[in-house]
Design an enzyme around this catalytic site. Structure first.
Site, mmCIF file in Angstrom:
data_model
loop_
_atom_site.group_PDB
_atom_site.id
_atom_site.type_symbol
_atom_site.label_atom_id
_atom_site.label_comp_id
_atom_site.label_asym_id
_atom_site.label_seq_id
_atom_site.Cartn_x
_atom_site.Cartn_y
_atom_site.Cartn_z
ATOM 1 N N ASN A 199 0.852 -1.195 0.000
ATOM 2 C CA ASN A 199 0.000 0.000 0.000
ATOM 3 C C ASN A 199 0.883 1.239 0.000
ATOM 4 O O ASN A 199 1.384 1.642 1.043
ATOM 5 C CB ASN A 199 -0.927 -0.010 1.224
ATOM 6 C CG ASN A 199 -1.824 1.218 1.244
ATOM 7 O OD1 ASN A 199 -1.849 1.997 0.288
ATOM 8 N ND2 ASN A 199 -2.556 1.392 2.329
ATOM 9 N N TRP A 200 1.035 1.826 -1.172
ATOM 10 C CA TRP A 200 1.908 2.999 -1.308
ATOM 11 C C TRP A 200 1.293 4.251 -0.683
ATOM 12 O O TRP A 200 1.966 5.267 -0.529
ATOM 13 C CB TRP A 200 2.191 3.268 -2.792
ATOM 14 C CG TRP A 200 3.223 2.372 -3.386
ATOM 15 C CD1 TRP A 200 3.999 1.446 -2.727
ATOM 16 C CD2 TRP A 200 3.612 2.326 -4.769
ATOM 17 N NE1 TRP A 200 4.843 0.835 -3.620
ATOM 18 C CE2 TRP A 200 4.632 1.351 -4.869
ATOM 19 C CE3 TRP A 200 3.197 3.001 -5.913
ATOM 20 C CZ2 TRP A 200 5.244 1.053 -6.094
ATOM 21 C CZ3 TRP A 200 3.803 2.706 -7.117
ATOM 22 C CH2 TRP A 200 4.819 1.744 -7.207
ATOM 23 N N LYS A 201 0.012 4.232 -0.411
ATOM 24 C CA LYS A 201 -0.680 5.433 0.080
ATOM 25 C C LYS A 201 -0.424 6.578 -0.908
ATOM 26 O O LYS A 201 -0.319 6.320 -2.101
ATOM 27 C CB LYS A 201 -0.257 5.743 1.518
ATOM 28 C CG LYS A 201 -0.408 4.498 2.408
ATOM 29 C CD LYS A 201 -0.281 4.771 3.867
ATOM 30 C CE LYS A 201 -0.494 3.463 4.645
ATOM 31 N NZ LYS A 201 -0.459 3.646 6.091
ATOM 32 N N HIS A 211 -9.750 1.493 4.403
ATOM 33 C CA HIS A 211 -8.519 1.694 5.178
ATOM 34 C C HIS A 211 -8.809 2.672 6.316
ATOM 35 O O HIS A 211 -9.632 3.591 6.157
ATOM 36 C CB HIS A 211 -7.414 2.238 4.262
ATOM 37 C CG HIS A 211 -6.073 2.197 4.913
ATOM 38 N ND1 HIS A 211 -5.664 3.161 5.804
ATOM 39 C CD2 HIS A 211 -5.054 1.299 4.836
ATOM 40 C CE1 HIS A 211 -4.437 2.852 6.246
ATOM 41 N NE2 HIS A 211 -4.053 1.730 5.663
ATOM 42 N N GLU A 258 -7.284 5.143 7.303
ATOM 43 C CA GLU A 258 -7.080 6.556 6.929
ATOM 44 C C GLU A 258 -8.293 7.106 6.178
ATOM 45 O O GLU A 258 -8.636 8.284 6.312
ATOM 46 C CB GLU A 258 -5.784 6.676 6.099
ATOM 47 C CG GLU A 258 -4.564 6.469 6.999
ATOM 48 C CD GLU A 258 -3.363 5.836 6.326
ATOM 49 O OE1 GLU A 258 -3.291 5.801 5.092
ATOM 50 O OE2 GLU A 258 -2.480 5.356 7.074
ATOM 51 N N GLU A 266 -5.682 -4.333 10.570
ATOM 52 C CA GLU A 266 -4.674 -3.292 10.775
ATOM 53 C C GLU A 266 -5.002 -2.500 12.043
ATOM 54 O O GLU A 266 -5.822 -1.561 11.992
ATOM 55 C CB GLU A 266 -4.657 -2.330 9.583
ATOM 56 C CG GLU A 266 -4.289 -2.984 8.273
ATOM 57 C CD GLU A 266 -3.628 -1.991 7.315
ATOM 58 O OE1 GLU A 266 -2.568 -2.321 6.806
ATOM 59 O OE2 GLU A 266 -4.179 -0.896 7.107
ATOM 60 N N GLY A 273 2.325 2.911 10.796
ATOM 61 C CA GLY A 273 3.296 3.994 10.624
ATOM 62 C C GLY A 273 3.954 4.446 11.907
ATOM 63 O O GLY A 273 4.615 5.473 11.951
ATOM 64 N N SER A 287 3.291 -1.590 10.452
ATOM 65 C CA SER A 287 4.741 -1.640 10.695
ATOM 66 C C SER A 287 5.358 -3.001 10.376
ATOM 67 O O SER A 287 6.262 -3.460 11.069
ATOM 68 C CB SER A 287 5.058 -1.212 12.132
ATOM 69 O OG SER A 287 4.627 0.120 12.349
ATOM 70 N N GLY A 303 2.695 -0.651 4.372
ATOM 71 C CA GLY A 303 2.819 0.743 3.963
ATOM 72 C C GLY A 303 4.281 1.130 3.779
ATOM 73 O O GLY A 303 4.885 0.892 2.735
ATOM 74 N N GLY A 304 4.882 1.699 4.816
ATOM 75 C CA GLY A 304 6.217 2.286 4.732
ATOM 76 C C GLY A 304 7.272 1.395 4.079
ATOM 77 O O GLY A 304 8.023 1.850 3.207
HETATM 78 P P1 13P Z 1 2.817 0.863 7.739
HETATM 79 O O1 13P Z 1 3.336 -0.441 7.171
HETATM 80 O O2 13P Z 1 3.548 2.063 7.243
HETATM 81 O O3 13P Z 1 2.684 0.802 9.235
HETATM 82 O O4 13P Z 1 1.330 1.025 7.150
HETATM 83 C C1 13P Z 1 0.432 -0.004 7.309
HETATM 84 C C2 13P Z 1 -0.759 0.296 6.484
HETATM 85 O O5 13P Z 1 -1.545 1.167 6.798
HETATM 86 C C3 13P Z 1 -0.938 -0.487 5.261
HETATM 87 O O6 13P Z 1 -2.202 -0.288 4.723
#
Ligand code: 13P
Length: 251
Positions: A11-13, A96, A98, A168, A174, A213, A234-235
């Site tokens: 997930n690149w966001k 998600h 967010e 999640e 993050g 994470s 994500g990250g």
């Molecule tokens: P991180 O891996 O950056 O914690 O993000 C997780 C996430 O929200 C994936 O959708």
């Protein structure tokens, strides 16, 4: 029981321009050997066309980060499932945390989007998970399962491959704080319990991912748990080395 194939979704966001995405995907394909897992990139809408050209029929799938719950029409700024399907999109992250927080998406909207994805042959990755306040109150299981039921209300599937769930916990996104592998397993097992009620014929083979994470040095332990079938990352998904590191860790 055989586990479903491990599914790593990146997930690149809101990161990378369309041209950066294309370059990145070319670099990744150049470095990947044969995969023993499912791998897909969840990219911003504007990057999907370019990525579709690079990824084509490769072993890396293409996903979106959201879809509209509507078929078409006067919904300025929205992107429909049919548009995504036309680009070769196979997956869409839905609900998600967010989007739930910053775009006020309710469980009912999430369920409508998931149904819309399935109707168009796109696999929704439906996200659920508690915030720190619920975990500290010891209410993470009831909160997350309630959210799961609401987010799947009226969503029907024809096979286990039609649906993915991502657990999640919001406090682990993050932040560098990862749930322990056992925390992830415990909640994913609870989630599978609800899936058994909703989809008895398919529950054992539905992929349930953990997200929060995840990185090369913790992915193997987390995905080794019986009810965890992959990760939504994500990250650590933004650098090619992070992705190849996770793929190697799962070999
Ligand atoms: P991180 O891996 O950056 O914690 O993000 C997780 C996430 O929200 C994936 O959708």
């Amino acid at each position: 029981m055989t586990k479903p194939q491990t599914f790593l979704a990146l997930n690149w966001k809101m990161n990378k321009t369309p041209s950066e995405s294309v370059q990145w995907a070319e670099d990744l394909l150049g470095q990947l050997g044969d995969l023993n897992i499912k791998l897909a990139i969840m990219a911003p809408s504007v990057s999907l066309a370019g990525l579709s050209g690079v990824l084509g029929d490769s072993q890396v799938g293409l996903g979106a980060q959201d879809i509209s719950q509507h078929d078409s029409g006067a919904y300025t700024g929205e992107v429909s499932a049919a548009m995504l399907k036309d680009l070769g999109v196979k997956y869409a992250v839905i609900g998600h945390s967010e989007r739930r927080e910053y775009h006020f998406e309710s469980d009912a909207v999430v369920a409508a989007k998931a149904a819309q994805a399935i109707k168009n042959g796109i696999v929704p990755i439906v996200c659920v998970g508690e915030k720190l306040s619920e975990r500290e109150a010891g209410e993470q299981v009831s909160y997350t399962l309630n959210q799961l039921r609401g987010s799947l209300a009226g969503v029907s599937i024809q096979s286990a491959d039609d649906l993915v769930i991502a657990y999640e916990p919001v406090w682990a996104i993050g932040t560098g704080k990862t749930a322990t592998a056992q925390d992830a397993e415990d909640m994913c097992a609870e989630i599978r319990g609800v899936l058994k009620e909703l989809y008895p014929a398919f529950a054992k083979q539905i992929v349930v991912q953990y997200g929060g994470s995840v990185k090369p040095d913790n992915i193997q332990e987390i995905c080794g748990k019986p009810n965890v079938n992959g990760a939504l990352v994500g990250g650590a998904s933004l650098q090619v080395a992070g992705v190849t590191g996770m793929v190697d860790a799962l070999k």
